[in-house]
Design a protein around this motif. Structure first.
Motif, mmCIF file in Angstrom:
data_model
loop_
_atom_site.group_PDB
_atom_site.id
_atom_site.type_symbol
_atom_site.label_atom_id
_atom_site.label_comp_id
_atom_site.label_asym_id
_atom_site.label_seq_id
_atom_site.Cartn_x
_atom_site.Cartn_y
_atom_site.Cartn_z
ATOM 1 N N LEU A 139 45.384 54.699 110.861
ATOM 2 C CA LEU A 139 44.094 54.566 111.474
ATOM 3 C C LEU A 139 42.897 54.297 111.041
ATOM 4 O O LEU A 139 42.081 53.461 110.969
ATOM 5 C CB LEU A 139 44.089 55.568 112.591
ATOM 6 C CG LEU A 139 42.776 55.494 113.711
ATOM 7 C CD1 LEU A 139 42.830 54.321 114.536
ATOM 8 C CD2 LEU A 139 42.807 56.930 114.248
ATOM 9 N N ALA A 140 42.519 55.084 109.854
ATOM 10 C CA ALA A 140 41.362 55.124 108.959
ATOM 11 C C ALA A 140 41.242 53.837 108.304
ATOM 12 O O ALA A 140 40.304 53.038 108.478
ATOM 13 C CB ALA A 140 41.552 56.223 108.066
ATOM 14 N N ALA A 141 42.555 53.374 107.812
ATOM 15 C CA ALA A 141 42.542 52.130 106.786
ATOM 16 C C ALA A 141 42.376 50.899 107.834
ATOM 17 O O ALA A 141 41.410 49.977 107.546
ATOM 18 C CB ALA A 141 44.021 51.763 106.185
ATOM 19 N N LEU A 142 42.805 51.005 109.336
ATOM 20 C CA LEU A 142 42.794 49.789 110.013
ATOM 21 C C LEU A 142 41.304 49.864 110.540
ATOM 22 O O LEU A 142 40.880 48.681 111.023
ATOM 23 C CB LEU A 142 43.635 49.912 111.205
ATOM 24 C CG LEU A 142 45.036 49.603 111.029
ATOM 25 C CD1 LEU A 142 46.040 49.885 112.096
ATOM 26 C CD2 LEU A 142 45.266 47.876 110.500
ATOM 27 N N LEU A 143 40.624 50.944 110.702
ATOM 28 C CA LEU A 143 39.128 50.884 111.065
ATOM 29 C C LEU A 143 38.329 50.533 109.856
ATOM 30 O O LEU A 143 37.042 50.313 110.182
ATOM 31 C CB LEU A 143 38.922 52.111 111.642
ATOM 32 C CG LEU A 143 39.617 52.511 113.060
ATOM 33 C CD1 LEU A 143 39.265 54.077 113.592
ATOM 34 C CD2 LEU A 143 39.072 51.552 114.138
ATOM 35 N N VAL A 144 38.435 50.550 108.629
ATOM 36 C CA VAL A 144 37.611 50.155 107.641
ATOM 37 C C VAL A 144 36.852 48.739 107.960
ATOM 38 O O VAL A 144 35.885 48.957 107.779
ATOM 39 C CB VAL A 144 38.504 50.322 106.323
ATOM 40 C CG1 VAL A 144 37.555 49.677 105.281
ATOM 41 C CG2 VAL A 144 38.674 51.884 105.997
ATOM 42 N N PRO A 145 37.627 47.845 108.086
ATOM 43 C CA PRO A 145 36.798 46.682 108.457
ATOM 44 C C PRO A 145 36.037 46.572 109.665
ATOM 45 O O PRO A 145 34.721 46.092 109.553
ATOM 46 C CB PRO A 145 37.963 45.411 108.728
ATOM 47 C CG PRO A 145 39.332 46.141 108.001
ATOM 48 C CD PRO A 145 39.258 47.773 108.264
ATOM 49 N N VAL A 146 36.261 47.522 110.448
ATOM 50 C CA VAL A 146 35.397 47.457 111.843
ATOM 51 C C VAL A 146 34.236 48.304 111.383
ATOM 52 O O VAL A 146 33.083 47.919 111.617
ATOM 53 C CB VAL A 146 36.246 48.200 113.017
ATOM 54 C CG1 VAL A 146 35.311 48.306 114.154
ATOM 55 C CG2 VAL A 146 37.520 47.812 113.427
ATOM 56 N N LEU A 147 34.331 49.158 110.427
ATOM 57 C CA LEU A 147 33.127 50.054 109.904
ATOM 58 C C LEU A 147 32.370 49.275 109.151
ATOM 59 O O LEU A 147 31.127 49.309 109.192
ATOM 60 C CB LEU A 147 33.687 51.315 109.333
ATOM 61 C CG LEU A 147 34.314 52.570 110.309
ATOM 62 C CD1 LEU A 147 35.102 53.449 109.706
ATOM 63 C CD2 LEU A 147 33.226 53.022 111.307
ATOM 64 N N ARG A 148 33.039 48.606 108.164
ATOM 65 C CA ARG A 148 32.127 47.723 107.214
ATOM 66 C C ARG A 148 31.690 46.562 108.149
ATOM 67 O O ARG A 148 30.234 46.364 107.512
ATOM 68 C CB ARG A 148 33.272 46.991 106.150
ATOM 69 C CG ARG A 148 33.697 47.613 105.376
ATOM 70 C CD ARG A 148 34.508 46.617 104.271
ATOM 71 N NE ARG A 148 35.241 47.494 103.218
ATOM 72 C CZ ARG A 148 35.034 47.597 102.064
ATOM 73 N NH1 ARG A 148 33.820 47.478 101.886
ATOM 74 N NH2 ARG A 148 36.095 47.956 101.327
ATOM 75 N N ARG A 149 31.971 45.920 108.925
ATOM 76 C CA ARG A 149 31.135 45.087 109.900
ATOM 77 C C ARG A 149 30.037 45.649 110.762
ATOM 78 O O ARG A 149 29.213 45.274 110.537
ATOM 79 C CB ARG A 149 32.176 44.426 111.051
ATOM 80 C CG ARG A 149 32.539 42.888 110.587
ATOM 81 C CD ARG A 149 33.246 42.256 111.930
ATOM 82 N NE ARG A 149 34.036 43.054 112.696
ATOM 83 C CZ ARG A 149 35.504 43.246 112.334
ATOM 84 N NH1 ARG A 149 35.882 42.861 111.396
ATOM 85 N NH2 ARG A 149 36.020 43.861 113.254
#
Ligand SMILES: NC(=O)c1ccc[n+]([C@@H]2O[C@H](COP(=O)([O-])OP(=O)(O)OC[C@H]3O[C@@H](n4cnc5c(N)ncnc54)[C@H](OP(=O)(O)O)[C@@H]3O)[C@@H](O)[C@H]2O)c1
Length: 345
Positions: A139-149
């Motif tokens: 979950l953390a890894a998949l949310l990384v792009p969302v957080l970066r955006r």
């Protein structure tokens, strides 16, 4: 020393009531329908968050939590409920698809977790490993792009806080020297389930530290803050599935020294409020790397004052185990979602 640190915290420290201002922020809390996550949600709403997303495996229980949280804080419409079963990688991926549509995401409290002494496979992994470790980091890894955006669009420094535990001190993961540690931990014939919960929490701390290294720029400045924390021993439903002597010991300890759920939840809010100073760090009693017990840190290097983190995590072996386990984790995550390692740059 870490055992003394634990007792000192339980007996003498009350984490302060959080005061951080979350205005305009959107925070995801996994397992926010009860226990520590629920009480953390209440604080975060009180502290003006624009939106709290409860990521829960039972929508009806999430809806009940939403109703009471909104009523108690008079923050009507500030809570959203989404389905997320941390035992299932398909559910994690479906949840992240929904989160991709969120306009602004400031922080994620990776709180959902289980304690069990029974070996049960869930989605190919022993259930504690599946929920507390593999899918927490998926979950953390998949949310990384969302957080970066969100960071780029809103000029914010997003945060990922992992609810680990002081119980990590109970295990030094001797299996880390095996060729494939996850495979050993996942073998019902070799699994020591009495140690499984502390192992899962140790892995969370090691992997959070490893992930933090990959989410910083060349100068060590975080692009997404990653920290881990212990709430201390807190009354909640965590030990509901315990049995035998463990259940009895847990109940006695709870009566003697456990924090109230609301008090423990303050530590979650503290971690998710932190900025770059907490990157890669472990928090105890709402403070980075704990406190100094009577100004002394036994068996620590001269300038080391972090008695809450286990000697193993701080050791050379701990650092080697950390990198080894990170590589193993990435292999597992790649098997779940091809190409996922690329989010770490
Ligand atoms: N309490 C303590 O003393 C203590 C100490 C150190 C660390 N922690 C950590 O704090 C975190 C929160 O625990 P707690 O004490 O608040 O325990 P809790 O009262 O049992 O709450 C656990 C939460 O996790 C959720 N959860 C469990 N399995 C899930 C799954 N497969 N998918 C989605 N959600 C799931 C539960 O949802 P359901 O309602 O659907 O079961 C519940 O919301 C855990 O990570 C725990 O290890 C607790």
């Amino acid at each position: 020393m870490a055992a003394l640190s634990f007792l000192y915290s339980q007996l003498f420290v009350t984490p302060p009531i959080p005061t951080h201002d979350f205005t305009e922020q959107t925070i995801i809390i996994t397992g926010g329908n009860r226990g520590l996550g629920y009480e953390a949600a209440r604080h975060i709403l009180r502290l003006n968050a624009a939106r709290v997303i409860l990521a829960v495996r039972s929508i009806s229980s999430g809806q009940t939590a939403k109703e009471t949280l909104e009523r108690d804080t008079k923050r009507w419409g500030a809570v959203d409920v989404y389905e997320l079963d941390m035992a299932s990688h398909a559910s994690v991926q479906a949840f992240v698809m929904e989160m991709k549509t969120v306009n602004r995401l400031d922080a994620v409290l990776l709180n959902a977790g289980i304690f069990t002494q029974d070996f049960v496979l869930q989605d190919g992994y022993e259930s504690t490993l599946a929920v507390n470790v593999v899918h927490t980091f998926l979950l953390a890894a998949l949310l990384v792009p969302v957080l970066r955006r969100a960071a780029e669009a809103h000029g914010i420094l997003p945060r990922l806080s992992i609810v680990a535990s002081d119980r990590h001190v109970m295990n030094n993961l001797p299996e880390w020297k095996e060729e494939n540690t996850f495979r050993v931990l996942n073998d019902p014939k070799r699994a020591k389930m009495s140690q499984r919960y502390p192992v899962s929490k140790l892995l969370q701390i090691l992997l959070a530290r490893a992930m933090a290294k990959r989410l910083a720029d060349a100068n060590g400045k975080p692009v997404i803050v990653v920290n881990s924390l212990t709430p201390g021993y807190t009354n909640s439903g965590l030990m509901n599935n315990a049995h035998g002597v463990t259940a009895l010991a847990g109940a006695l300890l709870a009566k003697a020294i456990a924090r109230k759920t609301e008090v423990g939840s303050r530590t979650l809010v503290a971690a998710v409020s932190m900025g770059a100073e907490s990157h890669g760090k472990y928090m105890n009693d709402s403070e980075i790397d704990g406190y100094v017990f009577l100004s002394v840190c036994v068996r620590c290097p001269a300038n080391e004052t972090r008695p809450a983190l286990s000697p193993f995590v701080r050791s050379e072996d701990g650092a080697k185990a950390q990198e080894k386990m990170w590589k193993e984790l990435l292999d597992i995550l790649e098997n779940r979602v091809a190409g996922i390692s690329r989010v770490f740059g």
